[in-house]
Design an enzyme around this catalytic site. Structure first.
Site, PDB file in Angstrom:
ATOM      1  N   TYR A   1       0.820  -1.275   0.125  1.00  0.00           N
ATOM      2  CA  TYR A   1       0.110   0.149   0.077  1.00  0.00           C
ATOM      3  C   TYR A   1       1.052   1.354  -0.040  1.00  0.00           C
ATOM      4  CZ  TYR A   1      -4.108  -2.702   1.324  1.00  0.00           C
ATOM      5  OH  TYR A   1      -5.033  -3.755   1.149  1.00  0.00           O
TER       6      TYR A   1
ATOM      7  N   HIS B   1      -7.844  -7.932  -2.336  1.00  0.00           N
ATOM      8  CA  HIS B   1      -9.284  -7.202  -2.226  1.00  0.00           C
ATOM      9  C   HIS B   1      -8.997  -5.526  -2.594  1.00  0.00           C
ATOM     10  CE1 HIS B   1      -6.463  -6.906   1.472  1.00  0.00           C
ATOM     11  NE2 HIS B   1      -6.880  -5.716   1.898  1.00  0.00           N
TER      12      HIS B   1
ATOM     13  N   TYR C   1      -2.725 -10.230   0.332  1.00  0.00           N
ATOM     14  CA  TYR C   1      -1.793  -9.265   1.169  1.00  0.00           C
ATOM     15  C   TYR C   1      -1.250 -10.322   2.276  1.00  0.00           C
ATOM     16  CZ  TYR C   1      -0.630  -6.146   4.959  1.00  0.00           C
ATOM     17  OH  TYR C   1       0.223  -5.180   5.580  1.00  0.00           O
TER      18      TYR C   1
ATOM     19  N   ARG D   1      -4.278 -12.624   3.817  1.00  0.00           N
ATOM     20  CA  ARG D   1      -5.768 -12.124   3.329  1.00  0.00           C
ATOM     21  C   ARG D   1      -5.945 -12.248   1.918  1.00  0.00           C
ATOM     22  NH1 ARG D   1      -8.523  -7.299   4.131  1.00  0.00           N
ATOM     23  NH2 ARG D   1     -10.040  -9.032   4.222  1.00  0.00           N
TER      24      ARG D   1
ATOM     25  N   HIS E   1     -10.405  -2.067  -1.256  1.00  0.00           N
ATOM     26  CA  HIS E   1     -11.073  -1.071  -0.372  1.00  0.00           C
ATOM     27  C   HIS E   1     -11.794  -0.059  -0.814  1.00  0.00           C
ATOM     28  CE1 HIS E   1      -8.685  -2.666   3.482  1.00  0.00           C
ATOM     29  NE2 HIS E   1      -7.612  -2.921   2.346  1.00  0.00           N
TER      30      HIS E   1
HETATM   31  C1  MBD Z   1      -4.595  -5.227   4.993  1.00  0.00           C
HETATM   32  O1  MBD Z   1      -4.680  -4.937   3.945  1.00  0.00           O
HETATM   33  C2  MBD Z   1      -6.173  -5.153   5.747  1.00  0.00           C
HETATM   34  O2  MBD Z   1      -7.144  -4.786   4.775  1.00  0.00           O
HETATM   35  C3  MBD Z   1      -6.392  -5.415   6.819  1.00  0.00           C
HETATM   36  C4  MBD Z   1      -7.930  -5.466   7.223  1.00  0.00           C
HETATM   37  C5  MBD Z   1      -5.682  -5.885   7.827  1.00  0.00           C
HETATM   38  C6  MBD Z   1      -4.224  -5.862   7.226  1.00  0.00           C
HETATM   39  C7  MBD Z   1      -3.984  -5.575   6.224  1.00  0.00           C
HETATM   40 FE    FE Z   2      -6.248  -4.032   2.651  1.00  0.00          FE
END
Ligand code: MBD
Ligand code: FE
Length: 289
Positions: A171, A229, A205, A226, A231
């Protein structure tokens, strides 16, 4: 997949990963959310009391040893030292807070915000192209749809605030070498409440493996992933802001997200043609109560 920048080796990625978790602490302190924590003393006593009781019950139930107690003490100290409290809380607790605070809604399902939202991204009219590098890696993605009120009225004065990781899982503002607003944008809907945003497909991620959260994950034998995704925060005057994440069909971690933030309503339907992906997703907002 169109890859014009070399993906980094996993060692390079891991070496930089812990910065992301720590950056979330500074981000939270600047967010303005800390000042609003004026909580009623009766609620503090109730909630802190319940938490302490739950921890004591757990000690008795599982016969916690002094070695385990000291391991906990040492780990809690390192969560703060590593700046990972926002990461820890957003991964393992925010999903319940989100559930409790949005259960009244009739519109679109949302999910957790996570630690990497930054307000104030550049604004564009739809159709828009998210700020990205000239050689931004990843499959191009056209993300489009309509924003409506629960009564079906298109919302022409809405903003879709989109932020996501790049094709290496990083990010902007939480990893070095990325422009401030890379893969972050606020897009105003058109007269029909529609938005269209050109971006790239994010990567799954991985929670930083070298900080306190990563050490817990390793010590417990869990995985750190994760699913990929997008956001979003969808805002419109006189409507409750919807905070959501959208997921891609077929991702190996849609069924075991470490942050427990996937819901079936949040899965995108993605069409692929000539190396380019496109997806349509509509948002339905609740009026403010
Ligand atoms: C992330 O990119 C995220 O969306 C969340 C909820 C926790 C850690 C990294
Ligand atoms: Fe995230």
């Amino acid at each position: 997949m169109t890859q014009t920048t070399d993906p980094k080796t996993s060692d390079e990625l891991a070496a930089r990963a812990a910065d992301s978790g720590a950056g979330a602490t500074a981000n939270f302190r600047q967010s303005g959310k800390t000042g609003s924590a004026q909580v009623d003393p009766e609620r503090v006593a109730l909630l802190a009391g319940s938490l302490i009781k739950a921890a004591n019950d757990l000690v008795r139930e599982h016969g916690v040893s002094y070695d385990e107690y000291n391991a906990l003490k040492s780990w809690l100290i390192s969560v703060g030292e590593d700046g990972e409290w926002p990461l820890f809380l957003d991964v393992w607790l925010e999903h319940s807070v989100e559930e409790v605070n949005t259960s009244h809604r009739k519109g679109s399902k949302g999910t957790i915000e996570g630690p990497y939202y930054v307000p104030g991204a550049p604004e564009q009219d739809s159709p828009a192209t998210i700020p990205m590098r000239e050689d931004e890696p990843g499959t191009p993605l056209v993300f489009a749809g309509q924003v409506r009120d629960v009564d079906g009225t298109p919302l022409s004065n809405a903003v879709v605030d989109l932020w996501h990781a790049d094709a290496n899982g990083f990010y902007s503002q939480f990893a070095p070498g990325l422009d401030q607003w890379n893969l972050r944008v606020r897009v105003r809907t058109d007269a029909d409440g529609r938005y269209e945003i050109n971006t790239v497909q994010p990567a799954p991620y991985q929670i930083p493996t070298d900080g306190a959260c990563g050490k817990l994950i390793a010590a417990a034998g869990w995985h750190a992933w994760r699913p990929a995704h997008l956001h979003v925060k969808v805002e419109a005057p006189d409507h409750e802001t919807l905070t959501a994440q959208l997921y891609f069909p077929g991702d190996a971690h849609n069924d075991d997200d470490i942050a427990s933030a996937v819901k079936p309503e949040l899965l995108l339907d993605v069409a692929e043609s000539e190396g380019k992906n496109s997806t349509e997703y509509d948002f339905v907002l609740d009026p403010v109560r």
